[in-house]
Write a protein that holds these residues in place. Sequence first.
Motif, PDB file in Angstrom:
ATOM      1  N   ALA A 259      -1.582  13.832  16.365  1.00  0.00           N
ATOM      2  CA  ALA A 259      -1.386  13.093  17.608  1.00  0.00           C
ATOM      3  C   ALA A 259      -1.708  13.959  18.825  1.00  0.00           C
ATOM      4  O   ALA A 259      -2.278  13.486  19.809  1.00  0.00           O
ATOM      5  N   ASP A 260      -1.339  15.242  18.775  1.00  0.00           N
ATOM      6  CA  ASP A 260      -1.673  16.157  19.864  1.00  0.00           C
ATOM      7  C   ASP A 260      -3.185  16.250  20.049  1.00  0.00           C
ATOM      8  O   ASP A 260      -3.687  16.394  21.169  1.00  0.00           O
ATOM      9  N   GLU A 261      -3.893  16.164  18.939  1.00  0.00           N
ATOM     10  CA  GLU A 261      -5.351  16.322  18.964  1.00  0.00           C
ATOM     11  C   GLU A 261      -6.078  15.038  19.339  1.00  0.00           C
ATOM     12  O   GLU A 261      -7.048  15.057  20.111  1.00  0.00           O
ATOM     13  N   THR A 262      -5.595  13.913  18.832  1.00  0.00           N
ATOM     14  CA  THR A 262      -6.359  12.666  18.968  1.00  0.00           C
ATOM     15  C   THR A 262      -5.657  11.600  19.793  1.00  0.00           C
ATOM     16  O   THR A 262      -6.260  10.584  20.124  1.00  0.00           O
ATOM     17  N   GLY A 263      -4.372  11.805  20.114  1.00  0.00           N
ATOM     18  CA  GLY A 263      -3.596  10.746  20.748  1.00  0.00           C
ATOM     19  C   GLY A 263      -2.935   9.886  19.694  1.00  0.00           C
ATOM     20  O   GLY A 263      -3.292   9.934  18.507  1.00  0.00           O
TER      21      GLY A 263
ATOM     22  N   VAL B 228      17.174  17.712  30.976  1.00  0.00           N
ATOM     23  CA  VAL B 228      16.159  16.697  31.269  1.00  0.00           C
ATOM     24  C   VAL B 228      14.816  17.350  31.595  1.00  0.00           C
ATOM     25  O   VAL B 228      13.758  16.871  31.151  1.00  0.00           O
ATOM     26  N   LEU B 229      14.833  18.444  32.341  1.00  0.00           N
ATOM     27  CA  LEU B 229      13.571  19.123  32.655  1.00  0.00           C
ATOM     28  C   LEU B 229      12.976  19.779  31.417  1.00  0.00           C
ATOM     29  O   LEU B 229      11.747  19.875  31.285  1.00  0.00           O
ATOM     30  N   SER B 230      13.820  20.209  30.481  1.00  0.00           N
ATOM     31  CA  SER B 230      13.311  20.703  29.202  1.00  0.00           C
ATOM     32  C   SER B 230      12.617  19.578  28.437  1.00  0.00           C
ATOM     33  O   SER B 230      11.544  19.772  27.860  1.00  0.00           O
ATOM     34  N   ALA B 231      13.244  18.392  28.450  1.00  0.00           N
ATOM     35  CA  ALA B 231      12.623  17.231  27.798  1.00  0.00           C
ATOM     36  C   ALA B 231      11.262  16.940  28.422  1.00  0.00           C
ATOM     37  O   ALA B 231      10.292  16.637  27.717  1.00  0.00           O
ATOM     38  N   ARG B 232      11.182  17.055  29.732  1.00  0.00           N
ATOM     39  CA  ARG B 232       9.908  16.793  30.412  1.00  0.00           C
ATOM     40  C   ARG B 232       8.839  17.798  29.990  1.00  0.00           C
ATOM     41  O   ARG B 232       7.691  17.421  29.745  1.00  0.00           O
ATOM     42  N   GLN B 233       9.195  19.065  29.899  1.00  0.00           N
ATOM     43  CA  GLN B 233       8.222  20.071  29.474  1.00  0.00           C
ATOM     44  C   GLN B 233       7.680  19.757  28.087  1.00  0.00           C
ATOM     45  O   GLN B 233       6.480  19.889  27.826  1.00  0.00           O
ATOM     46  N   VAL B 234       8.567  19.333  27.197  1.00  0.00           N
ATOM     47  CA  VAL B 234       8.147  19.009  25.829  1.00  0.00           C
ATOM     48  C   VAL B 234       7.232  17.789  25.821  1.00  0.00           C
ATOM     49  O   VAL B 234       6.185  17.782  25.151  1.00  0.00           O
ATOM     50  N   VAL B 235       7.595  16.753  26.571  1.00  0.00           N
ATOM     51  CA  VAL B 235       6.780  15.535  26.602  1.00  0.00           C
ATOM     52  C   VAL B 235       5.409  15.818  27.227  1.00  0.00           C
ATOM     53  O   VAL B 235       4.406  15.223  26.820  1.00  0.00           O
ATOM     54  N   LEU B 236       5.357  16.717  28.187  1.00  0.00           N
ATOM     55  CA  LEU B 236       4.058  17.088  28.757  1.00  0.00           C
ATOM     56  C   LEU B 236       3.206  17.840  27.735  1.00  0.00           C
ATOM     57  O   LEU B 236       1.977  17.746  27.768  1.00  0.00           O
ATOM     58  N   ARG B 237       3.840  18.563  26.825  1.00  0.00           N
ATOM     59  CA  ARG B 237       3.092  19.242  25.757  1.00  0.00           C
ATOM     60  C   ARG B 237       2.584  18.251  24.727  1.00  0.00           C
ATOM     61  O   ARG B 237       1.593  18.518  24.038  1.00  0.00           O
ATOM     62  N   HIS B 238       3.286  17.140  24.581  1.00  0.00           N
ATOM     63  CA  HIS B 238       2.903  16.106  23.610  1.00  0.00           C
ATOM     64  C   HIS B 238       2.698  14.790  24.383  1.00  0.00           C
ATOM     65  O   HIS B 238       3.590  13.923  24.368  1.00  0.00           O
ATOM     66  N   PRO B 239       1.578  14.597  25.060  1.00  0.00           N
ATOM     67  CA  PRO B 239       1.410  13.433  25.943  1.00  0.00           C
ATOM     68  C   PRO B 239       1.593  12.087  25.252  1.00  0.00           C
ATOM     69  O   PRO B 239       1.935  11.097  25.901  1.00  0.00           O
ATOM     70  N   TRP B 240       1.365  12.020  23.959  1.00  0.00           N
ATOM     71  CA  TRP B 240       1.517  10.779  23.199  1.00  0.00           C
ATOM     72  C   TRP B 240       2.988  10.387  23.028  1.00  0.00           C
ATOM     73  O   TRP B 240       3.299   9.235  22.700  1.00  0.00           O
ATOM     74  N   ALA B 241       3.904  11.350  23.235  1.00  0.00           N
ATOM     75  CA  ALA B 241       5.315  11.121  22.907  1.00  0.00           C
ATOM     76  C   ALA B 241       5.931  10.019  23.760  1.00  0.00           C
ATOM     77  O   ALA B 241       6.806   9.295  23.299  1.00  0.00           O
ATOM     78  N   ARG B 242       5.482   9.911  25.018  1.00  0.00           N
ATOM     79  CA  ARG B 242       6.061   8.878  25.871  1.00  0.00           C
ATOM     80  C   ARG B 242       5.880   7.495  25.250  1.00  0.00           C
ATOM     81  O   ARG B 242       6.840   6.724  25.134  1.00  0.00           O
ATOM     82  N   ALA B 243       4.657   7.179  24.840  1.00  0.00           N
ATOM     83  CA  ALA B 243       4.398   5.862  24.243  1.00  0.00           C
ATOM     84  C   ALA B 243       5.194   5.685  22.959  1.00  0.00           C
ATOM     85  O   ALA B 243       5.726   4.607  22.685  1.00  0.00           O
ATOM     86  N   ALA B 244       5.302   6.752  22.163  1.00  0.00           N
ATOM     87  CA  ALA B 244       6.052   6.656  20.906  1.00  0.00           C
ATOM     88  C   ALA B 244       7.531   6.393  21.171  1.00  0.00           C
ATOM     89  O   ALA B 244       8.149   5.545  20.521  1.00  0.00           O
ATOM     90  N   ILE B 245       8.098   7.110  22.129  1.00  0.00           N
ATOM     91  CA  ILE B 245       9.519   6.929  22.456  1.00  0.00           C
ATOM     92  C   ILE B 245       9.779   5.520  22.971  1.00  0.00           C
ATOM     93  O   ILE B 245      10.764   4.871  22.601  1.00  0.00           O
ATOM     94  N   GLU B 246       8.883   5.033  23.826  1.00  0.00           N
ATOM     95  CA  GLU B 246       9.079   3.708  24.426  1.00  0.00           C
ATOM     96  C   GLU B 246       9.003   2.586  23.406  1.00  0.00           C
ATOM     97  O   GLU B 246       9.577   1.517  23.613  1.00  0.00           O
ATOM     98  N   THR B 247       8.311   2.811  22.288  1.00  0.00           N
ATOM     99  CA  THR B 247       8.168   1.741  21.293  1.00  0.00           C
ATOM    100  C   THR B 247       9.242   1.788  20.209  1.00  0.00           C
ATOM    101  O   THR B 247       9.302   0.885  19.370  1.00  0.00           O
TER     102      THR B 247
END
Length: 255
Positions: free
Chosen positions: A39-43, A102-121
């Motif tokens: 996911a990190d590589e391809t989304g 919360v800012l730690s969570a943000r750093q992690v989500v920025l490292r894994h840009p796909w995570a936002r969509a995964a969490i929301e679903t």
Amino acid sequence: MVRPAPEQNSGGATAGEPKRPRRIPLNRERVLRAAVALADETGLDGVSMRRLAQHLGVVPMALYKHVADKEELLDGMVDLVVAEFTAPAADSGWRESVRQYVLSARQVVLRHPWARAAIETRTRRTPIVLAYMDAVTGLFLAGGFSADLTHHVMHALGNRIWGFSPELFDESGGDAGPPPDPQAQAAAIAEFGRHYPHILRIATVATGGDLSGVGQGCDEQFEFEFALDLLLDGAGRLHDRGWNSRAPKGSGSAR
């Protein structure tokens, strides 16, 4: 004359024969970590059971021994992301502790840009997800917040506890294509401003009035921290006043 049997090495190969590479056993953690890397590589759209199997060098059916389906795979991927969140220092106050988490969570989500969509679903809360939510809730309670106020503050924070927030303006940019003609862009924005002057006024604050800079995107990290601090400051003031949701409307404690 009896010839001695060929000598075998510990890997089962006869002496002189090249050793076969030892296959790493497949397990649930290896499957999930491979899915996160893919996911990190391809989304997120690039993650499928077939493609993951190819990535691991196995047949797709081998994956189903460790994850029942794509939904369980995504649940597990989110668990790995949440496990990367760093808990705050034990001696921090409630406000700084929540902010750090919360800012730690943000750093992690920025490292894994796909995570936002995964969490929301995700419709099912796994134990790891629930443990993080419980930890953030516990920081407010340990800070002396009532369960009533904590309930409403957690609602107000919403997805910010996962390191992202709903954006008022679309900052994605999408497929930008060739840069627009500056004069045409300025004319289009000026026309927009004639119809929606208040939006244009706040949109040009960040550009110093430069119309050509409108739509280039805000500083998302600044906006995220601004909103987080605004919410935490407001929550702190309500806590200090002894706010509760059952107070009569118009009473001092409910304002």
